[in-house]
Scaffold this motif. Structure first.
Motif, mmCIF file in Angstrom:
data_model
loop_
_atom_site.group_PDB
_atom_site.id
_atom_site.type_symbol
_atom_site.label_atom_id
_atom_site.label_comp_id
_atom_site.label_asym_id
_atom_site.label_seq_id
_atom_site.Cartn_x
_atom_site.Cartn_y
_atom_site.Cartn_z
ATOM 1 N N ASP A 142 5.409 2.775 0.353
ATOM 2 C CA ASP A 142 4.429 3.626 -0.318
ATOM 3 C C ASP A 142 3.100 2.878 -0.232
ATOM 4 O OD1 ASP A 142 2.632 4.771 -2.114
ATOM 5 O OD2 ASP A 142 4.197 5.278 -3.552
ATOM 6 N N PRO A 143 2.160 3.340 0.593
ATOM 7 C CA PRO A 143 0.916 2.591 0.778
ATOM 8 C C PRO A 143 0.023 2.565 -0.468
ATOM 9 C CG PRO A 143 0.798 4.670 1.947
ATOM 10 C CD PRO A 143 2.199 4.540 1.424
ATOM 11 N N HIS A 144 0.209 3.507 -1.365
ATOM 12 C CA HIS A 144 -0.626 3.537 -2.572
ATOM 13 C C HIS A 144 -0.223 2.456 -3.558
ATOM 14 C CE1 HIS A 144 -2.506 7.096 -1.058
ATOM 15 N NE2 HIS A 144 -1.319 7.690 -0.941
ATOM 16 N N SER A 145 1.056 2.209 -3.697
ATOM 17 C CA SER A 145 1.527 1.190 -4.632
ATOM 18 C C SER A 145 1.895 -0.120 -3.924
ATOM 19 C CB SER A 145 2.734 1.707 -5.407
ATOM 20 O OG SER A 145 3.831 1.906 -4.518
ATOM 21 N N MET A 187 -1.121 9.297 11.344
ATOM 22 C CA MET A 187 -0.555 8.279 12.194
ATOM 23 C C MET A 187 0.804 8.766 12.690
ATOM 24 S SD MET A 187 0.653 4.376 11.166
ATOM 25 C CE MET A 187 -0.965 3.890 10.691
ATOM 26 N N ASP A 188 1.068 8.497 13.941
ATOM 27 C CA ASP A 188 2.388 8.789 14.490
ATOM 28 C C ASP A 188 3.354 7.690 14.059
ATOM 29 O OD1 ASP A 188 1.645 11.097 15.859
ATOM 30 O OD2 ASP A 188 1.039 9.967 17.642
ATOM 31 N N PRO A 189 4.627 8.011 13.898
ATOM 32 C CA PRO A 189 5.609 6.981 13.534
ATOM 33 C C PRO A 189 5.646 5.858 14.570
ATOM 34 C CG PRO A 189 6.526 9.151 13.209
ATOM 35 C CD PRO A 189 5.217 9.340 13.928
ATOM 36 N N ILE A 190 5.813 4.656 14.065
ATOM 37 C CA ILE A 190 5.848 3.461 14.899
ATOM 38 C C ILE A 190 7.277 2.935 14.948
ATOM 39 C CG2 ILE A 190 4.986 1.087 15.126
ATOM 40 C CD1 ILE A 190 2.788 3.234 15.395
ATOM 41 N N GLU A 191 7.768 2.670 16.155
ATOM 42 C CA GLU A 191 9.075 2.037 16.300
ATOM 43 C C GLU A 191 8.901 0.524 16.225
ATOM 44 O OE1 GLU A 191 11.192 3.386 19.754
ATOM 45 O OE2 GLU A 191 11.268 5.440 19.009
ATOM 46 N N ALA A 223 -0.646 -4.103 10.808
ATOM 47 C CA ALA A 223 -1.162 -2.793 11.218
ATOM 48 C C ALA A 223 -1.844 -2.022 10.099
ATOM 49 C CB ALA A 223 -0.038 -1.950 11.812
ATOM 50 N N LEU A 224 -1.390 -2.229 8.876
ATOM 51 C CA LEU A 224 -1.927 -1.451 7.756
ATOM 52 C C LEU A 224 -2.794 -2.285 6.812
ATOM 53 C CD1 LEU A 224 1.390 0.421 6.839
ATOM 54 C CD2 LEU A 224 -0.476 1.232 8.318
ATOM 55 N N ASN A 225 -2.871 -3.606 7.085
ATOM 56 C CA ASN A 225 -3.588 -4.518 6.199
ATOM 57 C C ASN A 225 -3.099 -4.366 4.763
ATOM 58 O OD1 ASN A 225 -5.401 -6.606 5.732
ATOM 59 N ND2 ASN A 225 -7.037 -5.192 5.168
ATOM 60 N N LEU A 226 -1.782 -4.327 4.631
ATOM 61 C CA LEU A 226 -1.133 -4.060 3.357
ATOM 62 C C LEU A 226 -0.085 -5.131 3.091
ATOM 63 C CD1 LEU A 226 -0.874 -1.827 1.121
ATOM 64 C CD2 LEU A 226 0.920 -0.829 2.540
ATOM 65 N N VAL A 283 9.328 -4.824 8.664
ATOM 66 C CA VAL A 283 8.381 -3.830 8.146
ATOM 67 C C VAL A 283 7.253 -4.513 7.364
ATOM 68 C CG1 VAL A 283 8.137 -1.919 6.504
ATOM 69 C CG2 VAL A 283 9.975 -1.894 8.203
ATOM 70 N N ARG A 284 7.569 -5.562 6.630
ATOM 71 C CA ARG A 284 6.508 -6.317 5.930
ATOM 72 C C ARG A 284 5.486 -6.865 6.924
ATOM 73 N NH1 ARG A 284 10.875 -7.790 2.654
ATOM 74 N NH2 ARG A 284 10.572 -7.130 0.505
ATOM 75 N N ARG A 285 5.977 -7.411 8.051
ATOM 76 C CA ARG A 285 5.062 -7.924 9.088
ATOM 77 C C ARG A 285 4.213 -6.791 9.657
ATOM 78 N NH1 ARG A 285 9.713 -10.962 10.731
ATOM 79 N NH2 ARG A 285 10.014 -9.492 12.420
#
Length: 108
Positions: free
Chosen positions: A71-74, A1-5, A103-106, A96-98
């Motif tokens: 950290d998407p793993h934790s 993934m490219d960085p998102i602003e 976007a990441l379903n995280l 970033v939480r939003r």
């Protein structure tokens, strides 16, 4: 993934940089980050989708005031701010939480 602003109102979030136009390493040193390869390592994490990081910047100068990482793993979110910029880190963390949820379903 490219960085998102991300636009976080008073501040904007962008990928960390160390190039001929912007060098975040001095500001990162203010945060305690002494590794000269930190910015390139963060870029590699974006590319491999193993970690996401943002420079929280003052919009008129682009100066790094804080950093937000996921950290998407934790599903852990962390922030660190230069002295006097805790509010920038807190507002950015909310944005970033939003992003992570949408976007990441995280949930972080």
């Amino acid at each position: 993934m490219d960085p998102i602003e991300i636009n976080a109102g008073t501040w904007y979030l962008r990928a960390l940089r160390a190039d001929e136009r912007i060098d975040d390493r001095p500001s990162l040193a203010d945060l305690g980050e002494a590794d000269p390869d930190y910015v390139s390592r963060c870029a590699a994490h974006w590319a491999s989708e193993t970690g996401y990081s943002w420079a929280v910047c003052e919009p008129t100068t682009g100066e790094l005031l804080a950093e937000v990482t996921i950290d998407p793993h934790s599903a852990a979110l962390s922030t660190r701010a230069r002295p006097g910029h805790d509010e920038a880190a807190a507002v950015a963390a909310t944005a970033v939480r939003r992003f992570a949820a949408a976007a990441l379903n995280l949930t972080v």
